[in-house]
Write a protein that holds these residues in place. Structure first.
Motif, short mmCIF file in Angstrom:
data_model
loop_
_atom_site.label_atom_id
_atom_site.label_comp_id
_atom_site.label_asym_id
_atom_site.label_seq_id
_atom_site.Cartn_x
_atom_site.Cartn_y
_atom_site.Cartn_z
N HIS A 137 -3.22 -6.70 14.57
CA HIS A 137 -2.89 -8.13 14.49
C HIS A 137 -1.90 -8.41 13.36
CE1 HIS A 137 -5.67 -9.81 17.51
NE2 HIS A 137 -6.37 -8.72 17.25
N ASP A 138 -2.00 -7.66 12.26
CA ASP A 138 -1.06 -7.83 11.15
C ASP A 138 0.38 -7.54 11.59
OD1 ASP A 138 -3.05 -8.57 9.43
OD2 ASP A 138 -3.15 -6.65 8.37
N ILE A 139 0.56 -6.49 12.37
CA ILE A 139 1.91 -6.12 12.83
C ILE A 139 2.53 -7.28 13.61
CG2 ILE A 139 3.26 -4.57 14.29
CD1 ILE A 139 1.05 -2.42 13.67
N ILE A 140 1.74 -7.87 14.50
CA ILE A 140 2.24 -9.00 15.30
C ILE A 140 2.54 -10.21 14.41
CG2 ILE A 140 1.64 -10.66 17.11
CD1 ILE A 140 0.03 -8.40 18.45
N ILE A 141 1.65 -10.47 13.47
CA ILE A 141 1.85 -11.61 12.57
C ILE A 141 3.13 -11.43 11.75
CG2 ILE A 141 0.93 -12.78 10.52
CD1 ILE A 141 -1.92 -12.06 11.74
N SER A 165 -5.23 -20.59 17.19
CA SER A 165 -3.99 -21.35 17.29
C SER A 165 -2.84 -20.69 16.55
CB SER A 165 -4.21 -22.76 16.75
OG SER A 165 -5.10 -23.48 17.57
N LEU A 166 -3.12 -20.18 15.35
CA LEU A 166 -2.06 -19.58 14.54
C LEU A 166 -1.55 -18.27 15.13
CD1 LEU A 166 -3.44 -20.36 10.97
CD2 LEU A 166 -1.48 -21.43 12.09
N GLU A 167 -2.46 -17.45 15.66
CA GLU A 167 -2.00 -16.18 16.24
C GLU A 167 -1.30 -16.39 17.57
OE1 GLU A 167 -3.81 -12.46 15.98
OE2 GLU A 167 -5.10 -12.98 14.30
N ALA A 168 -1.63 -17.46 18.28
CA ALA A 168 -0.88 -17.79 19.50
C ALA A 168 0.56 -18.12 19.14
CB ALA A 168 -1.54 -18.95 20.24
N LEU A 169 0.74 -18.85 18.04
CA LEU A 169 2.09 -19.13 17.55
C LEU A 169 2.78 -17.86 17.09
CD1 LEU A 169 4.40 -20.98 16.64
CD2 LEU A 169 3.11 -21.44 14.53
N ALA A 170 2.04 -17.00 16.39
CA ALA A 170 2.62 -15.76 15.87
C ALA A 170 3.16 -14.87 16.99
CB ALA A 170 1.57 -14.99 15.06
N LYS A 202 8.08 -13.12 11.69
CA LYS A 202 9.12 -13.39 10.68
C LYS A 202 9.01 -14.82 10.13
CE LYS A 202 11.03 -9.33 11.43
NZ LYS A 202 10.17 -8.78 12.48
N ASN A 203 7.81 -15.37 10.16
CA ASN A 203 7.57 -16.71 9.62
C ASN A 203 6.69 -16.57 8.38
OD1 ASN A 203 6.23 -19.30 9.14
ND2 ASN A 203 7.13 -19.97 11.06
N LYS A 204 7.28 -16.74 7.21
CA LYS A 204 6.58 -16.49 5.96
C LYS A 204 5.39 -17.43 5.77
CE LYS A 204 7.29 -16.30 0.94
NZ LYS A 204 8.24 -16.52 -0.17
N GLN A 205 5.56 -18.71 6.08
CA GLN A 205 4.46 -19.66 5.90
C GLN A 205 3.29 -19.34 6.82
OE1 GLN A 205 4.53 -21.80 3.39
NE2 GLN A 205 6.56 -21.01 2.90
N LEU A 206 3.58 -18.97 8.04
CA LEU A 206 2.54 -18.60 9.00
C LEU A 206 1.80 -17.35 8.52
CD1 LEU A 206 1.15 -18.94 11.78
CD2 LEU A 206 3.02 -17.59 12.76
N THR A 207 2.54 -16.39 8.01
CA THR A 207 1.94 -15.15 7.50
C THR A 207 1.00 -15.45 6.35
OG1 THR A 207 3.89 -13.88 8.16
CG2 THR A 207 2.45 -12.87 6.52
N GLU A 208 1.40 -16.34 5.44
CA GLU A 208 0.56 -16.67 4.29
C GLU A 208 -0.71 -17.41 4.72
OE1 GLU A 208 3.02 -18.77 1.53
OE2 GLU A 208 4.12 -16.97 0.91
N LEU A 209 -0.60 -18.30 5.68
CA LEU A 209 -1.78 -19.01 6.19
C LEU A 209 -2.77 -18.03 6.81
CD1 LEU A 209 -0.11 -22.13 7.87
CD2 LEU A 209 -1.67 -22.17 5.92
N LEU A 210 -2.25 -17.10 7.58
CA LEU A 210 -3.12 -16.15 8.27
C LEU A 210 -3.70 -15.11 7.32
CD1 LEU A 210 -1.25 -15.80 11.65
CD2 LEU A 210 -3.69 -16.28 11.40
#
Length: 218
Positions: free
Chosen positions: A135-139, A87-92, A143-151
């Motif tokens: 996957h890190d590059i896409i995450i 779910s999180l990477e689909a958002l990313a 440009k969403n800091k909170q999403l990056t931290e969760l992932l």
């Protein structure tokens, strides 16, 4: 490995012990002894105690029977983690379509070339690192800091699981699928990119479950 960098001791200890857990220096359920770890790093026990606290917070260490031990994931843990990741990477990738930079696009292309080369050489360790970097590059491109931290927390646990539970290359179409993800991302096909990366991650889960170590508890 010993402390060498001019930064806080507990942060250095945290990064070193975390790296050793992720790379399999410490095995699942292995006890972490504070005094022994401090001696190995050449520092006092205080910074190691704080590093252990941080790693417990990350979920890579746990209290078990009065001791600190390396996390031992169950099959259900693997499933739960991949569901969150899906779910999180689909958002990313949805956000990355709108926010990715030209430099990040170049990094994805370079990663793809290197991945094909590693695949040809059957260099499983290098391919695993490139997969994670892809996957890190896409995450980060989201440009969403909170999403990056969760992932980041999820990514660390998945890396640990793959290092300790999967003993072979379980994903023969990995690189081709990365190429397809790049095509969808660069073309701006938001719906297609979201659905394809979901399928990609589900296939990764199936691969882990298929080759999971028999000793993992169910």
């Amino acid at each position: 490995m010993r402390i060498v960098k001019p930064e806080s001791l507990h942060q250095q200890a945290y990064h070193i012990i975390k790296s050793e857990i992720l790379e399999g220096v410490y095995q699942p359920s292995e006890r972490i002894v504070e005094a022994k770890a401090a001696s190995k790093l050449g520092i006092s026990r205080g910074p190691v105690r704080e590093a252990i606290r941080m790693l417990i917070q990350d979920g890579l260490l746990v209290y078990n029977d009065g001791y600190v031990k390396v996390y031992t994931p169950t099959v259900q843990d693997v499933i739960d983690l991949f569901q969150c990741r899906e779910s999180l990477e689909a958002l990313a990738i949805s956000l990355a379509i709108h926010n990715i930079s030209e430099n990040e696009k170049e990094k994805l292309q370079e990663n793809l070339i290197a991945s094909y080369q590693a695949n040809e050489k059957k260099d499983i360790i290098e391919l695993g690192k490139l997969d994670q970097a892809f996957h890190d590059i896409i995450i980060y491109a989201s440009k969403n800091k909170q999403l990056t931290e969760l992932l980041e927390m999820i990514r660390a646990k998945i890396h640990y699981m793959r290092s300790n539970m999967v003993k072979e290359n379980f994903y023969p179409t990995l690189v081709e699928e990365h190429e397809r993800i790049i095509d969808l991302l660069f073309s701006g096909d938001e719906k297609g990119a979201q659905e394809y990366i979901r399928q990609h991650i589900r296939k990764g889960l199936d691969g882990v479950l298929m080759h999971i170590d028999k000793s993992v508890s169910k």
